[in-house]
Design an enzyme around this catalytic site. Sequence first.
Site, PDB file in Angstrom:
ATOM      1  N   ASP A  13       0.851  -1.115   0.214  1.00  0.00           N
ATOM      2  CA  ASP A  13      -0.185  -0.023  -0.029  1.00  0.00           C
ATOM      3  C   ASP A  13       1.028   1.332   0.248  1.00  0.00           C
ATOM      4  O   ASP A  13       2.004   1.141   0.288  1.00  0.00           O
ATOM      5  CB  ASP A  13      -0.813  -0.044   1.483  1.00  0.00           C
ATOM      6  CG  ASP A  13      -1.836   1.308   1.374  1.00  0.00           C
ATOM      7  OD1 ASP A  13      -2.551   1.315   0.303  1.00  0.00           O
ATOM      8  OD2 ASP A  13      -1.608   1.847   2.140  1.00  0.00           O
ATOM      9  N   SER A  14       0.457   2.479  -0.228  1.00  0.00           N
ATOM     10  CA  SER A  14       1.005   3.618  -0.302  1.00  0.00           C
ATOM     11  C   SER A  14       1.482   4.012   1.227  1.00  0.00           C
ATOM     12  O   SER A  14       2.420   4.814   1.338  1.00  0.00           O
ATOM     13  CB  SER A  14       0.119   4.817  -0.764  1.00  0.00           C
ATOM     14  OG  SER A  14      -0.990   4.859   0.308  1.00  0.00           O
ATOM     15  N   CYS A  76      -3.910  -0.975  -1.975  1.00  0.00           N
ATOM     16  CA  CYS A  76      -4.249   0.536  -2.149  1.00  0.00           C
ATOM     17  C   CYS A  76      -5.152   0.503  -3.374  1.00  0.00           C
ATOM     18  O   CYS A  76      -4.943   0.191  -4.530  1.00  0.00           O
ATOM     19  CB  CYS A  76      -2.956   1.175  -2.490  1.00  0.00           C
ATOM     20  SG  CYS A  76      -2.987   2.933  -3.034  1.00  0.00           S
ATOM     21  N   GLU A 155      -6.262   8.836  10.173  1.00  0.00           N
ATOM     22  CA  GLU A 155      -4.854   8.808  10.679  1.00  0.00           C
ATOM     23  C   GLU A 155      -4.714   9.226  12.000  1.00  0.00           C
ATOM     24  O   GLU A 155      -4.107   8.885  12.894  1.00  0.00           O
ATOM     25  CB  GLU A 155      -3.693   9.068   9.550  1.00  0.00           C
ATOM     26  CG  GLU A 155      -3.823   8.471   8.736  1.00  0.00           C
ATOM     27  CD  GLU A 155      -2.548   8.621   7.803  1.00  0.00           C
ATOM     28  OE1 GLU A 155      -1.564   9.276   7.995  1.00  0.00           O
ATOM     29  OE2 GLU A 155      -2.366   8.068   6.541  1.00  0.00           O
ATOM     30  N   CYS A 187     -11.244   3.172  -0.397  1.00  0.00           N
ATOM     31  CA  CYS A 187      -9.894   3.693   0.302  1.00  0.00           C
ATOM     32  C   CYS A 187      -9.651   2.862   1.466  1.00  0.00           C
ATOM     33  O   CYS A 187     -10.354   2.643   2.293  1.00  0.00           O
ATOM     34  CB  CYS A 187     -10.084   5.137   0.566  1.00  0.00           C
ATOM     35  SG  CYS A 187      -8.610   6.009   1.210  1.00  0.00           S
ATOM     36  N   HIS A 189      -8.323   3.649   4.195  1.00  0.00           N
ATOM     37  CA  HIS A 189      -8.728   4.284   5.418  1.00  0.00           C
ATOM     38  C   HIS A 189     -10.055   4.217   5.733  1.00  0.00           C
ATOM     39  O   HIS A 189     -10.392   4.409   6.985  1.00  0.00           O
ATOM     40  CB  HIS A 189      -8.269   5.795   5.298  1.00  0.00           C
ATOM     41  CG  HIS A 189      -6.538   6.046   5.215  1.00  0.00           C
ATOM     42  ND1 HIS A 189      -5.881   5.390   4.077  1.00  0.00           N
ATOM     43  CD2 HIS A 189      -5.718   6.598   6.113  1.00  0.00           C
ATOM     44  CE1 HIS A 189      -4.545   5.700   4.521  1.00  0.00           C
ATOM     45  NE2 HIS A 189      -4.736   6.519   5.410  1.00  0.00           N
TER      46      HIS A 189
HETATM   47  N1  DGL Z   1      -4.054   3.825   0.315  1.00  0.00           N
HETATM   48  C1  DGL Z   1      -4.723   4.682  -0.503  1.00  0.00           C
HETATM   49  C2  DGL Z   1      -6.037   4.300  -1.151  1.00  0.00           C
HETATM   50  O1  DGL Z   1      -6.379   3.117  -0.823  1.00  0.00           O
HETATM   51  C3  DGL Z   1      -5.158   5.897   0.488  1.00  0.00           C
HETATM   52  C4  DGL Z   1      -4.048   6.751   1.002  1.00  0.00           C
HETATM   53  C5  DGL Z   1      -3.298   7.576  -0.244  1.00  0.00           C
HETATM   54  O2  DGL Z   1      -3.636   8.345  -0.829  1.00  0.00           O
HETATM   55  O3  DGL Z   1      -2.148   7.224  -0.656  1.00  0.00           O
HETATM   56  O4  DGL Z   1      -6.389   4.758  -2.261  1.00  0.00           O
END
Ligand code: DGL
Length: 271
Positions: A13-14, A76, A155, A187, A189
């Site tokens: 993931d990012s 992600c 977060e 997403c 989050h």
């Molecule tokens: N992990 C990213 C997503 O699911 C969210 C956070 C980001 O923008 O990197 O799209």
Amino acid sequence: MGNNRERPIGIFDSGVGGLTVVKQVLNELPNENIIYFGDTARVPYGTKSRETITHFAMQDVRFLLSFDVKMIIVACNSVSSNSIDILKRKFEVPVIGVIEAGAEAACYYSKQKKIGIIGTDATVESNAYERHIMEKCRAELIYSRSCPLFVPLAEEGFTEGEIPEKIANKYLEHFKDIEVDTLVLGCTHYPLLAGIIQKIMGNNVKLIDPGIEVSKKVRNILNINDMYNDSVYKGEVKYYLSDIPRRFEKVAENFLGGPISSVIKIVIDDF
Ligand code: DGL
């Protein structure tokens, strides 16, 4: 190449968001060994261009391949929606994203085929969920929008109370007006905000967590391909990050739903 069954699954993931997906994979497949990579030095991906997201994602995959992973889960949504085709083409290992699984579940659960999607700018602008939903079922109505403030709220641990509710109300009002019966949390989050999202949308709206859906899909793929780790022991999870951000442990714990074991920092530009 090690035994197919015992080889780890790679998840990336990012940043820390993908830990919500790790949580679901651990639930569904507790015996699997997992290598997690979070690109915390370069997060967010959701505001970046497709080219940059793809460039980062290729490095992330190459890093995971150094562990001889048997499969890669793209946790992600921003990567899954922008770069999955190229990742599948470029690498031999099976690569599975969250979009397809989330779209399939949305079609399955939506009775009236009125489906909403929320995600980052990169995910929403790609229209990837829409495309997959239209391939799977004839949706009557699909509407999507980005909810950028949900990422910092999750977060910060601001997942209930007046402030997140006000913001969520603003983001979700049109979904209520058009009466979607299913809403995809597109997403990593957003599952942390599921409580207030459900409260605002009402209990008749089904929320889809693509992390849950992709975990079920991975289980099937492993079973069909005789790659399922049937060891009697719990799998081992190793966490790698491109930066160890401040307050990382606290944030990670919220996403994972429990304490995180040791984390190793790597230099992603080497891959
Ligand atoms: N992990 C990213 C997503 O699911 C969210 C956070 C980001 O923008 O990197 O799209």
